[in-house]
Design an enzyme around this catalytic site. Sequence first.
Site, mmCIF file in Angstrom:
data_model
loop_
_atom_site.group_PDB
_atom_site.id
_atom_site.type_symbol
_atom_site.label_atom_id
_atom_site.label_comp_id
_atom_site.label_asym_id
_atom_site.label_seq_id
_atom_site.Cartn_x
_atom_site.Cartn_y
_atom_site.Cartn_z
ATOM 1 N N ASP A 47 0.863 -1.176 0.000
ATOM 2 C CA ASP A 47 0.000 0.000 0.000
ATOM 3 C C ASP A 47 0.909 1.239 0.000
ATOM 4 O OD1 ASP A 47 -2.123 1.735 -0.005
ATOM 5 O OD2 ASP A 47 -3.179 0.779 1.636
HETATM 6 C C1 NOJ Z 1 -3.992 3.994 0.115
HETATM 7 C C2 NOJ Z 1 -5.171 3.101 0.329
HETATM 8 O O1 NOJ Z 1 -5.054 2.446 1.579
HETATM 9 C C3 NOJ Z 1 -5.358 2.050 -0.755
HETATM 10 O O2 NOJ Z 1 -6.597 1.426 -0.564
HETATM 11 C C4 NOJ Z 1 -5.257 2.660 -2.111
HETATM 12 O O3 NOJ Z 1 -5.452 1.668 -3.112
HETATM 13 C C5 NOJ Z 1 -3.900 3.328 -2.255
HETATM 14 N N1 NOJ Z 1 -3.786 4.379 -1.261
HETATM 15 C C6 NOJ Z 1 -3.664 3.911 -3.641
HETATM 16 O O4 NOJ Z 1 -4.450 5.024 -3.831
#
Ligand code: NOJ
Length: 716
Positions: free
Chosen positions: A265
Site C-alpha cells: 500500500d
Molecule cells: C492507500 C489506500 O489504503 C489504498 O486502498 C489505495 O489503493 C492506495 N492508497 C492507492 O491510492
Amino acid sequence: MNKKQIENLLSQMTLDEKIDQLLQLAAAFYSDTAEEKTGPMSELELTQEAINNAGTTLGVSGAKEAKRVQDQYLKNNRLNIPLILMADIIHGFRTIFPIPLALGCSFDPTVAEAVASISALEASVSGLHVTFSPMVDLVRDPRWGRVLESTGEDSFLNATLAAAFVKGYQGDDLKNDLTKIAACVKHFAAYGAPIGGRDYNTVNMSERELRQNYLPGYKAAIDAGAKLVMTSFNLIDGIPATANRWLLRDVLRNEFGFKGVVISDWGAVKETIPHGVSATEKEAARLALVSGVDIEMMTSCYNHSLEELIKEGIISEELVDESVLRILTLKNDLGLFENPYRGANEERESETILSVDHRKAARDIAKRSIVLLKNNNILPLQANDKVAIVGPGASSNDVLGAWSWQGKQEESVSLADGAKKCSKNVVIGKEKFDYFEPSEKAIEEAISLAHQSEKVVLALGEPEWMSGEAASRSDIRLPKAQIGLFKAIKSVNQNVIVTTYNGRPLDLSDVDEAEAIIVAWFPGTEAGNALADVLWGSFNPSARLSMSFPESVGQVPIYYNVNNTGRPYESAPNEKYVSKYLDCSNYAKYPFGFGLSYTSYDYNNMELSQNRMNKDETILVSITVQNVGKMAGEETVQLYLQDIVAEVARPVKELKAFKKVWLEPSESKKVTFEIDEKLLRYVHSDKTARSDDGQFKVMIGGNSRDLLEKVFDYRN
Ligand code: NOJ
C-alpha cells in the site's frame, strides 16, 4: 510473449532497470505541467532515470493522457517494456455506483459483477489497466471510516462478492478483451480490524480467527483469478503485513498458490520504520523484498537500497529477478507488449463513459442497495401526498462516496430532483442546508414547509468526507444540528420519514421516533432517482444490512456471529452475572441481514430431508416462503448454521447460503438449500479446516435474528 521470451527479456535487463520496475509512482510524476511536479517528487529523492523507468504508475487516466504517458515512457525505455497504469476504481469510474458496503446489502453477486464490469469498461477506454479493487476487508467496527469500502461483516458474503467483483473486472480473457482490467485484492490482511476503529491502528487477532473469518474473502478473490494483491498497513501478530514473510510467502504464495504481483500500500514499505521493525530505509527494503513485496508504492526504499544490498551479499539478485518476472508477466497478461495502449480510445471514451445504459444500471443497483429499516405504514408515499423534502440531504449532490475519484457531483441526481419526477406534490426548501451548522433561515424554512405538508422526508446523514480513509469517528450518531432539526420538525408534523446518506452504520437512536427510516448509504450518480423510486414505491425495497447497526457506540464492535460465552445473556437476562451491559442490550438495533420491504413474508414448513448425515451425504433443507402483503417483492432467504459442540467454541450462527426469490402477492415458493460436509468445516486449534461429528443447528429466515430452526446429526 511466452514464458521463455519473458525470461529472455529479463536476462537483458540491467540491475538498475530491474530495480526501477519495482517502483510505483503517482500521476504527478508524469504530468507535463511544471507546477504539478512538486510534493512527493522531491521527498522521494529519485533520479530522473528512475522516474522514467518506474514500472507502474497510479492515477493517470483519460485516453489521451494515458497514451501520452505511455509514449513518453516507451521513448525512454531501452527494451520497450511498457508501463502499467493503475488506479483506485472502487465503486465505479465516472458512473458512480453505491459504495461497496451498500453493494453488500444487495446480497447479490450479479450486482457486484455488473458494477465491476461497467467500471472496467469505462476505466479501460480511459486507458487504465489495473484497479485497486476489490477491497474485501471484513469489518465489525463502524467507527472505522473505511467500512464503506468493504462489503461488510460476514465472511461468506464477502467471499461471494469478492469473486464476483474479480469476474466482472477481469472477465474470461483479460489479454484479448480490452474492455477488462486486472483486479488487485486488498488489503492483505485484516486491515478491517484496527483496534478502536482508528485507521492504521494495530490489529491484534489469533491466527485461527484470521483464518476463520478474515482470510476467506482474499482467498476467494485469488481463486477467482485476481492478478494482484495489495498488502495492508497494519501489524499481523506484531509484524507489519508489508514485512510479513509468513503472511506473504507461507500463506499467500505457498498455501493459496498465488502467482501474481504483490504491491505494497502507499508508503507501507517505509512505514515499517515508524512501526518499529526496521531502523533504516535500507532495512525496510530488505524486509519487504525478502517478505515478498514486488512493487513498492510511493516510497523509494527499494530504489535507494536494493543495489547496495545485493552488492553487499545481503540479498540475492534472484530475489529481485523473481519480482521483476512477475511484473513482466502481468504486463504480458495484459497484452501490453503487443498493444501498450490497450483499451485507451479517445473516440469511444465519450460514448462509453456515463452512457445512458450505465446510468440506468447505476439507478437499478442503487435501488437494490437502499435499506428500509423502519416503516409504520407511512411508506410508500402516494403521488397525491403533500410531501416536504427538507434537511441537509434534500438538495445535496454530495451523494457519491469517498472513492469516486472520477465521479462528478454535478453529474449526480439529488433527492430533490429525483422526487420532482415522482410527484407534483413535493415542496423543497430553497435555502442551502449545512450538515453541521445550518443557518437560522434554512431551519425556519424547513420547519415551515414541514408544518404545511402531510408528510415530511427529512434527509439527514454524513457528508462524504466523514467516511473513507483516515476518517474514523468515535461518535457515530448523527451530527447534533440534525438531531435538533429532527425534534423541531417532529413537533410540527408527526409524519416524519428519515433518510440518511452515510458511509458507515450509524447509531440512529436519536431519530428512533421517526415513522420510517431509510438508509441510502452513498448511492452514487443516480442517488436521487433511486431514493425517490424507493420512497414512492415504484421499487419495493429488498436490500439487507451487510453490517449491523448498533443501539449505541458502546456496543461496538458488534456483529451477528458472536460466541455464546460461558454466561449467555439469553439464559438469564435479569441475572447480574451474565455477559451483558447495565445500560443497553447486547443486540444490534438493526442486525446483519435485516431490511424491510413494502410487503411481508411468512416462513413455514421448514423440513430436513433427513436428520442424520454422513460425510458423503447431503441434507436438503426446505422452507416455504409466502408473500403475505399486497405488493410483489424480492425476499432474501438466508441459511445459518451452528456447530453446537465443537473442539473450538463456534458462533451461535454463521451465514452459509442465501437465495433470492421473487414473490407476487399471496404467492408462496418452496426454497431448498443443500448442506454438505464442506459447509460444516471450521478452523480447528491446529489451524486446519475440517468438520466435527455431532449436532448442528440449521436456521432459516429473512434476517440473522428471526429464524426457524432444526437440528441434525453429523458423522464423519
Ligand atoms: C492507500 C489506500 O489504503 C489504498 O486502498 C489505495 O489503493 C492506495 N492508497 C492507492 O491510492
